[in-house]
Design a protein around this motif. Structure first.
Motif, PDB file in Angstrom:
ATOM      1  N   ASP A  24      15.222 -34.959  -5.922  1.00  0.00           N
ATOM      2  CA  ASP A  24      13.819 -34.624  -6.190  1.00  0.00           C
ATOM      3  C   ASP A  24      13.669 -33.950  -7.555  1.00  0.00           C
ATOM      4  OD1 ASP A  24      12.975 -35.621  -3.738  1.00  0.00           O
ATOM      5  OD2 ASP A  24      13.342 -33.702  -2.717  1.00  0.00           O
ATOM      6  N   GLN A  25      14.581 -33.030  -7.869  1.00  0.00           N
ATOM      7  CA  GLN A  25      14.507 -32.328  -9.147  1.00  0.00           C
ATOM      8  C   GLN A  25      14.724 -33.281 -10.320  1.00  0.00           C
ATOM      9  OE1 GLN A  25      17.086 -28.914  -9.188  1.00  0.00           O
ATOM     10  NE2 GLN A  25      16.436 -28.227  -7.156  1.00  0.00           N
ATOM     11  N   LEU A  26      15.680 -34.209 -10.178  1.00  0.00           N
ATOM     12  CA  LEU A  26      15.943 -35.162 -11.251  1.00  0.00           C
ATOM     13  C   LEU A  26      14.762 -36.099 -11.460  1.00  0.00           C
ATOM     14  CD1 LEU A  26      19.683 -36.055 -10.517  1.00  0.00           C
ATOM     15  CD2 LEU A  26      18.793 -34.590 -12.336  1.00  0.00           C
ATOM     16  N   LEU A  27      14.136 -36.543 -10.367  1.00  0.00           N
ATOM     17  CA  LEU A  27      12.962 -37.401 -10.490  1.00  0.00           C
ATOM     18  C   LEU A  27      11.809 -36.661 -11.165  1.00  0.00           C
ATOM     19  CD1 LEU A  27      13.017 -39.234  -7.024  1.00  0.00           C
ATOM     20  CD2 LEU A  27      13.526 -40.217  -9.274  1.00  0.00           C
ATOM     21  N   ALA A  28      11.665 -35.364 -10.861  1.00  0.00           N
ATOM     22  CA  ALA A  28      10.606 -34.571 -11.486  1.00  0.00           C
ATOM     23  C   ALA A  28      10.842 -34.442 -12.985  1.00  0.00           C
ATOM     24  CB  ALA A  28      10.536 -33.189 -10.836  1.00  0.00           C
ATOM     25  N   GLU A  29      12.107 -34.262 -13.368  1.00  0.00           N
ATOM     26  CA  GLU A  29      12.423 -34.158 -14.788  1.00  0.00           C
ATOM     27  C   GLU A  29      12.131 -35.464 -15.518  1.00  0.00           C
ATOM     28  OE1 GLU A  29      16.400 -32.858 -15.321  1.00  0.00           O
ATOM     29  OE2 GLU A  29      16.066 -30.873 -14.444  1.00  0.00           O
ATOM     30  N   GLN A  30      12.378 -36.599 -14.848  1.00  0.00           N
ATOM     31  CA  GLN A  30      12.107 -37.886 -15.473  1.00  0.00           C
ATOM     32  C   GLN A  30      10.619 -38.085 -15.725  1.00  0.00           C
ATOM     33  OE1 GLN A  30      13.843 -40.899 -13.005  1.00  0.00           O
ATOM     34  NE2 GLN A  30      15.921 -40.593 -13.798  1.00  0.00           N
ATOM     35  N   ARG A  31       9.777 -37.485 -14.871  1.00  0.00           N
ATOM     36  CA  ARG A  31       8.335 -37.633 -15.048  1.00  0.00           C
ATOM     37  C   ARG A  31       7.781 -36.684 -16.113  1.00  0.00           C
ATOM     38  NH1 ARG A  31       8.522 -37.761  -9.326  1.00  0.00           N
ATOM     39  NH2 ARG A  31       7.711 -35.635  -9.216  1.00  0.00           N
ATOM     40  N   THR A  32       8.629 -35.769 -16.611  1.00  0.00           N
ATOM     41  CA  THR A  32       8.191 -34.812 -17.632  1.00  0.00           C
ATOM     42  C   THR A  32       8.380 -35.411 -19.016  1.00  0.00           C
ATOM     43  OG1 THR A  32       8.847 -32.958 -16.232  1.00  0.00           O
ATOM     44  CG2 THR A  32       8.510 -32.495 -18.578  1.00  0.00           C
TER      45      THR A  32
END
Length: 539
Positions: A24-32
């Motif tokens: 979840d954290q990695l996916l959130a970073e990709q959306r940033t």
């Protein structure tokens, strides 16, 4: 510290949820979006304007105030340290836009470090002029070449007014003004005021890829830092000039945080014209004082001694002009009399030059009855002039130039060189010679003890200067010690001999003493490490 938590940024990473998995954290970073991606998006959407809705968009509007400052307000830099990566894009943009010399920089990036073993902490810091509410550069300038704009609060340097004396460099505790040898003047950051007036962001603000630098508005009367507060660890006490810049961070700052270059031992500029100016003018004042004592005691004063004292003074003042980048503008010194000790020194020495000329005229005409009054007045004005020289350096607040040490050194030179000069000129007078040797021994021993104590005490305000003397300038210190011993030997030989031999030894004593004082003035300038922001460029 003047550090505050940062305000929310656009396109910030989504707030982390305690129940998130690593995926979840990695996916959130990709959306940033990264800084480059945000910049590209602004251009694709036609939002690449420079500031407050000007031009074709408002890509930097979040980094700029919505309106210019109102009455009692000013612009200031606001730096989000959490976003600063130390890339120096701001330095490059500032250099390019302002057309600076290769060795000149108005903005710099340094580092602050700290933390215990296993818990290292580091923070990059971008810094430029802080556009202080009470700028020391402006109060120290002898020709009013600085102004704090009433409508923006920006501290601007007036290039056409500057004479290149570089006193503002000594006065600024953040090492902001930079001297341009090519132009013969000092220059500094003006917050790209021309761009601000058009609603455009300054070069450093536009160039920062992470949006770490912003322009904000603050009430001037709200800039009231407490004594001991600092912009960042290692910076000068903010209560001195009341800097407007605000640094923000959410990271806890360790108690031992310090500039990464805190241990660097810098040898400062020698300022050779000032070395000779101080030495020769103080020698002249000392000689005039000795002659005044003789005249007031009813003893005859040789006209050659008066001419010699006046000649030394004029030579010292003439040499001092070589320190100025634009000496033809020095006549405007009266503009700074209200606040600048340099203006007061120029006035005092001009009056002293007039008195010395009068004394020379009286001696030339043989009007001995006026000699006590004229020499007494000249000596008094001379001592006042030396006091203004003391205050020029004390007012910079550099630890090595503190009031007790600078006062003793300058007036000690007046007494030792003055009595030695009197002994040499008067052919030789052994009473003056013995007095000079005694004063020299006391002065040299006192300074050696001060340096030794500062060297041994890590908490001493000028421990850094003592380390510079012992480690970087050891050869000069040893040469000064050798000249001191040689001077005492020559003086002793002059005391125990008579006739021509005594005269020769007295002349050698004076020459070695003068050389030793020149080296002492060299140490005075080169060992006086000034305060600065972390990582500041050499001016």
């Amino acid at each position: 510290m003047s550090l505050r938590p940062p305000e929310p940024e656009i396109a910030a990473a989504p707030a982390a949820n305690a129940e998130w998995t690593l995926i979840d954290q990695l996916l959130a970073e990709q959306r940033t979006l990264t800084a480059v991606e945000r910049f590209s998006q602004w251009h694709e959407q036609g939002q690449h304007g420079g500031g407050r809705g000007q031009g074709t968009g408002d890509g930097y509007s979040h980094l700029m105030p919505a309106a210019p400052p109102g009455p009692g307000e000013q612009y200031r830099f606001e730096v989000n340290l959490d976003a600063c990566t130390g890339c120096k894009a701001c330095v490059s943009a500032c250099h390019s836009l302002n057309g600076l010399d290769d060795d000149e920089a108005w903005r710099d990036v340094g580092s602050v470090i700290g933390g215990r073993r296993g818990e290292a902490w580091q923070q990059t810091v971008t810094t430029a002029c802080h556009h202080c509410a009470d700028p020391a550069c402006a109060s120290g300038c002898p020709v009013a070449a600085y102004e704090k704009e009433a409508d923006t609060g920006i501290v601007r340097h007036l290039d056409d007014q500057c004479i290149g004396c570089q006193y503002c460099i000594l006065k600024c505790p953040y090492d902001v003004p930079k001297y341009s040898k090519r132009l013969g003047i000092v220059r500094k950051c003006d917050m790209c005021v021309g761009r601000l007036r058009e609603g455009e962001a300054p070069a450093c603000v536009q160039a920062c890829p992470t949006g770490a630098i912003a322009i904000r508005i603050v009430r001037i009367d709200a800039i009231r830092p407490e004594s001991g507060s600092r912009l960042v660890p290692g910076a000068f006490d903010s209560a001195y000039t009341r800097p407007a810049t605000l640094y923000r961070t959410t990271r806890p700052i360790p108690a031992d945080a310090r500039p990464a270059d805190a241990g660097a031992l810098r040898v400062e500029h020698a300022h050779w014209p000032l070395i000779w100016m101080l030495t020769l003018t103080q020698l002249s004042v000392g000689l005039f004082t000795a002659l005044a004592v003789m005249a007031l005691a009813g003893k005859p004063v040789p006209s050659t001694a008066v001419f010699t004292a006046a000649g030394l003074l004029m030579t010292g003042l003439a040499v001092s002009v070589l320190h100025l980048g634009r000496p033809l503008g020095a006549w405007r010194f009266f503009l700074g009399l209200r606040t600048s000790w340099m203006s007061r020194e120029i006035l005092a020495f001009n009056v002293l030059a007039g008195c010395a000329t009068l004394a020379s005229g009286v001696a030339f005409l043989g009007q001995d009855r006026f000699m006590p009054a004229v020499l007494g007045l000249t000596a008094l004005i001379g001592l006042v002039s030396v006091f203004t020289s003391v205050m020029i350096y004390v007012d910079t607040r550099r630890p090595y130039w503190n009031a007790p040490v600078t006062t003793v050194r300058f007036f000690g030179t007046v007494l030792t060189l003055g009595t030695a000069g009197a002994a040499a000129v008067l052919g030789p007078d052994k009473s003056w010679l013995g007095t000079s040797m005694g004063l020299l021994t006391l002065l040299h021993g006192w300074m050696q003890a001060r340096v030794r104590r500062a060297w041994e005490d890590d908490d001493s305000p000028w421990n850094a200067s003592a380390r510079v003397i012992r480690l970087r300038l050891r050869g000069i210190m040893d040469s000064g010690d050798a000249l001191f011993l040689t001077a005492l030997l020559c003086g002793f030989c002059a005391l125990i001999t008579n006739g021509m031999a005594s005269t020769v030894w007295a002349a050698l004593y004076f020459s070695t003493l003068l050389a030793g004082q020149v080296l002492d003035r060299m140490l005075f300038f080169t060992a006086a490490m000034g305060p600065r922001m972390t990582g500041g460029c050499r001016s």
